[in-house]
Design an enzyme around this catalytic site. Sequence first.
Site, PDB file in Angstrom:
ATOM      1  N   ARG A   1      91.323  16.932  -2.109  1.00 35.64           N
ATOM      2  CA  ARG A   1      92.622  16.288  -1.927  1.00 35.64           C
ATOM      3  C   ARG A   1      92.465  14.830  -2.322  1.00 35.64           C
ATOM      4  O   ARG A   1      91.566  14.160  -1.845  1.00 35.64           O
ATOM      5  CB  ARG A   1      93.054  16.400  -0.454  1.00 35.64           C
ATOM      6  CG  ARG A   1      94.510  16.017  -0.227  1.00 35.64           C
ATOM      7  CD  ARG A   1      94.908  16.097   1.241  1.00 35.64           C
ATOM      8  NE  ARG A   1      94.903  17.424   1.803  1.00 35.64           N
ATOM      9  CZ  ARG A   1      95.820  18.357   1.574  1.00 35.64           C
ATOM     10  NH1 ARG A   1      96.828  18.094   0.755  1.00 35.64           N
ATOM     11  NH2 ARG A   1      95.733  19.534   2.138  1.00 35.64           N
TER      12      ARG A   1
ATOM     13  N   PHE B   1     102.002  25.023 -13.826  1.00 37.32           N
ATOM     14  CA  PHE B   1     101.803  23.583 -13.906  1.00 37.32           C
ATOM     15  C   PHE B   1     100.396  23.175 -14.327  1.00 37.32           C
ATOM     16  O   PHE B   1     100.113  21.991 -14.484  1.00 37.32           O
ATOM     17  CB  PHE B   1     102.211  22.881 -12.607  1.00 37.32           C
ATOM     18  CG  PHE B   1     101.579  23.417 -11.348  1.00 37.32           C
ATOM     19  CD1 PHE B   1     100.243  23.209 -11.085  1.00 37.32           C
ATOM     20  CD2 PHE B   1     102.355  24.111 -10.417  1.00 37.32           C
ATOM     21  CE1 PHE B   1      99.674  23.677  -9.915  1.00 37.32           C
ATOM     22  CE2 PHE B   1     101.786  24.592  -9.242  1.00 37.32           C
ATOM     23  CZ  PHE B   1     100.441  24.375  -8.989  1.00 37.32           C
TER      24      PHE B   1
ATOM     25  N   LYS C   1     108.796  19.685  -7.672  1.00 34.53           N
ATOM     26  CA  LYS C   1     107.954  20.299  -6.655  1.00 34.53           C
ATOM     27  C   LYS C   1     108.675  21.549  -6.191  1.00 34.53           C
ATOM     28  O   LYS C   1     109.659  21.479  -5.471  1.00 34.53           O
ATOM     29  CB  LYS C   1     107.711  19.343  -5.490  1.00 34.53           C
ATOM     30  CG  LYS C   1     106.721  19.893  -4.501  1.00 34.53           C
ATOM     31  CD  LYS C   1     106.351  18.851  -3.470  1.00 34.53           C
ATOM     32  CE  LYS C   1     105.273  19.384  -2.558  1.00 34.53           C
ATOM     33  NZ  LYS C   1     105.560  20.700  -2.026  1.00 34.53           N
TER      34      LYS C   1
ATOM     35  N   GLU D   1     103.624  27.751  -9.313  1.00 33.80           N
ATOM     36  CA  GLU D   1     104.268  28.029  -8.042  1.00 33.80           C
ATOM     37  C   GLU D   1     105.256  29.169  -8.284  1.00 33.80           C
ATOM     38  O   GLU D   1     106.044  29.129  -9.231  1.00 33.80           O
ATOM     39  CB  GLU D   1     104.987  26.761  -7.550  1.00 33.80           C
ATOM     40  CG  GLU D   1     105.532  26.835  -6.157  1.00 33.80           C
ATOM     41  CD  GLU D   1     104.512  26.480  -5.055  1.00 33.80           C
ATOM     42  OE1 GLU D   1     103.310  26.295  -5.363  1.00 33.80           O
ATOM     43  OE2 GLU D   1     104.939  26.420  -3.896  1.00 33.80           O
TER      44      GLU D   1
HETATM   45  P1  ATP Z   1      98.818  21.272   0.555  1.00 30.61           P
HETATM   46  O1  ATP Z   1      98.840  22.306  -0.529  1.00 30.61           O
HETATM   47  O2  ATP Z   1      98.842  19.860   0.013  1.00 30.61           O
HETATM   48  O3  ATP Z   1      97.781  21.509   1.618  1.00 30.61           O
HETATM   49  P2  ATP Z   1     101.200  22.505   1.551  1.00 30.61           P
HETATM   50  O4  ATP Z   1     100.650  23.821   1.157  1.00 30.61           O
HETATM   51  O5  ATP Z   1     101.773  22.348   2.908  1.00 30.61           O
HETATM   52  O6  ATP Z   1     100.152  21.342   1.358  1.00 30.61           O
HETATM   53  P3  ATP Z   1     103.066  20.860   0.271  1.00 30.61           P
HETATM   54  O7  ATP Z   1     102.620  19.761   1.157  1.00 30.61           O
HETATM   55  O8  ATP Z   1     104.488  21.213   0.349  1.00 30.61           O
HETATM   56  O9  ATP Z   1     102.256  22.169   0.492  1.00 30.61           O
HETATM   57  O10 ATP Z   1     102.703  20.481  -1.266  1.00 30.61           O
HETATM   58  C1  ATP Z   1     101.651  20.925  -2.054  1.00 30.61           C
HETATM   59  C2  ATP Z   1     101.978  22.226  -2.753  1.00 30.61           C
HETATM   60  O11 ATP Z   1     103.114  22.115  -3.605  1.00 30.61           O
HETATM   61  C3  ATP Z   1     100.929  22.744  -3.714  1.00 30.61           C
HETATM   62  O12 ATP Z   1      99.845  23.342  -3.066  1.00 30.61           O
HETATM   63  C4  ATP Z   1     101.718  23.743  -4.560  1.00 30.61           C
HETATM   64  O13 ATP Z   1     101.727  24.999  -3.909  1.00 30.61           O
HETATM   65  C5  ATP Z   1     103.143  23.225  -4.502  1.00 30.61           C
HETATM   66  N1  ATP Z   1     103.700  22.779  -5.790  1.00 30.61           N
HETATM   67  C6  ATP Z   1     104.992  22.939  -6.153  1.00 30.61           C
HETATM   68  N2  ATP Z   1     105.244  22.435  -7.350  1.00 30.61           N
HETATM   69  C7  ATP Z   1     104.084  21.939  -7.837  1.00 30.61           C
HETATM   70  C8  ATP Z   1     103.711  21.273  -9.045  1.00 30.61           C
HETATM   71  N3  ATP Z   1     104.577  21.016 -10.008  1.00 30.61           N
HETATM   72  N4  ATP Z   1     102.401  20.913  -9.160  1.00 30.61           N
HETATM   73  C9  ATP Z   1     101.505  21.158  -8.194  1.00 30.61           C
HETATM   74  N5  ATP Z   1     101.808  21.781  -7.027  1.00 30.61           N
HETATM   75  C10 ATP Z   1     103.088  22.163  -6.837  1.00 30.61           C
END
Ligand code: ATP
Length: 598
Positions: free
Chosen positions: A421, A344, A252, A303
């Site tokens: 989601r 990804f 991530k 990302e």
């Molecule tokens: P969300 O996108 O779930 O509303 P957020 O923007 O606060 O929440 P996080 O909760 O940290 O982000 O986690 C989701 C995000 O992680 C994704 O929207 C993407 O930007 C990021 N991400 C990083 N690595 C990956 C991966 N390998 N696959 C999918 N998403 C990833």
Amino acid sequence: MRFRELAEAYARLEATPKRLEMRRILVELIRPIRPPDLARVLYLSQGMLRPEYEGVELGVADSLARRAVATATGTDEGEVARRTKASGDLGGTTAELLEARSRAEAAHPLTVATVYEELTTIARAKGEGSQDEKVRALVDLLDRASPLEGKFLVRFVLGTLRVGVREMTILDALAEAFADGSKAARARIEAAFNLSSDLGLVAGALVEHGLDGLDAIGLEVGRPIRPMLAEREPTLAAVLERMGGTAALEYKYDGLRVQAHVGKDGTVRLFSRRLEEISAQFPELVADLPRAIRHRPAIVEGECVPVDADTGEIQPFQLVSKRRGRTHDLDRVRAEIPVCLFLFDVLMASGRPTYSEPFPERRTLLGSLLTPNDHVALAEQRTVSSVEEATAFLDEAIAAGGEGVMAKSVREGSAYRAGARGYWWIKYKRDYTVGLSDSIDGVVVGAFHGRGRRAGRYGAFLLAVYNPKRDRFESFSKVGSGFDDARLAEMPKRLAKYETDAPPPEVESGIVPDRWMRPGLVLEVRGAELTVSPVHRAELGAIRPGAGLALRFPRFTGRFRDDKGPTEATTSQELLEMYRHQVRQESAPDPESPDETT
Ligand code: ATP
């Protein structure tokens, strides 16, 4: 269609805080409309001229609008300013002044088509002489406007329309106005919107060809798809259980989500998580993506993270955030903060949509179509079937600079679910296991004057989560810590365009701030734990009657979530889930504590 009908509907919408009533007004408004007016009305009602991703801005500052109002009503500019001071609403002043002008109805009443065309002229005017051109176009409109029309025209150009019509309400209204209003119809309309991000397009297809007409709306290069989103689970064991025992885990990466559209000719357009175009900020990605991806046209997602130029190691996220919104001095920043896009997913390859294929197939395809280079790489991935394997991969991800892992379902049906989601993707950050350490993205809905060292500026902010079921912003926290001087000083500027005197109808809180804010700015906060409070309104009554969820010891992390719009903030349902996880953890036996039975 006459513009008057639209203005009258806005007046009714503005007067009601009830979502059902809003939907009824909207249904009545749109039912008789046909393309091309239909799309215009939908965009206008959201305060836009085109779908959001096109980023069309009117570029009308307060002073410019004031000048137009003064000219159109034959009033002194100073007088216009004076009258507006108390209310802060130039739209209201315009209505008053147009009322006083009292004259017979214009010979050529305004139509939606004329208004839309003139507003487009205003948006297009760029460069030398454009300010005068904008004023002229606005004066032309106001000359022909009734007081009510004038009020909404001025508010529209200033970006303060405030009729509170958001996407979800429009989707409801479309299902009712042009289909049978059933859940199934609503879902098909939403699916078409998730693929195209264009409500005008969806509404047009629906009216002209019925629900089946929506099937013709597919992916198109240059038109972003709404991102698929992840759920959370508190432990890796729970993640694996959800996924049926086996999952593809990926690093991530902590950076900016980027959706890259690579045209047949190698033209690249990059979109952020909230679908704003950000191509200009990452010229190295624009240059290197066509070299990396030859199966064009293609749409890929990844990302974007800062990396060390020498070692290629991942750097802290804060660095890449410095590049967001930046359009000057790019060469220097680009050399100082190099980035790499870790891909990804692939949603289209060689012009063929791939989003409905199962994830393992998409991933194999992504691997085969990519020729990695300095700026474009493949996200690290491993398929795991036990907690031990998952933990080992998590450790690896953290050591490599990731913030955790993203688990992806490899099961039948693991298509890319645009705009949704769900548990097909689960995010797991290492720190989920210690108390409540996942961050929350809260929307600023109010501000409080500072005291002591912070006197004379804002010292704290009222935050809300979004409740999509009710289309409301429900307060859960008042945050004052975590702001350094620079960020605190930045707040008034960032909030200026959201300030409002009256509580916004879509906001619910038992706390009255010194200044209300319309939902717009999203901040990332952390806190010690979630609790319930009688003054907050997040998921009111879900845990205890009369109390909402609240965050204890909230702290701003320093991260402005400019990549999220207010409805993309943490939802009240997510907050409730987090509360429940926390309760489960608290009631689970602590593995560190001595076993009382021995
Ligand atoms: P969300 O996108 O779930 O509303 P957020 O923007 O606060 O929440 P996080 O909760 O940290 O982000 O986690 C989701 C995000 O992680 C994704 O929207 C993407 O930007 C990021 N991400 C990083 N690595 C990956 C991966 N390998 N696959 C999918 N998403 C990833």
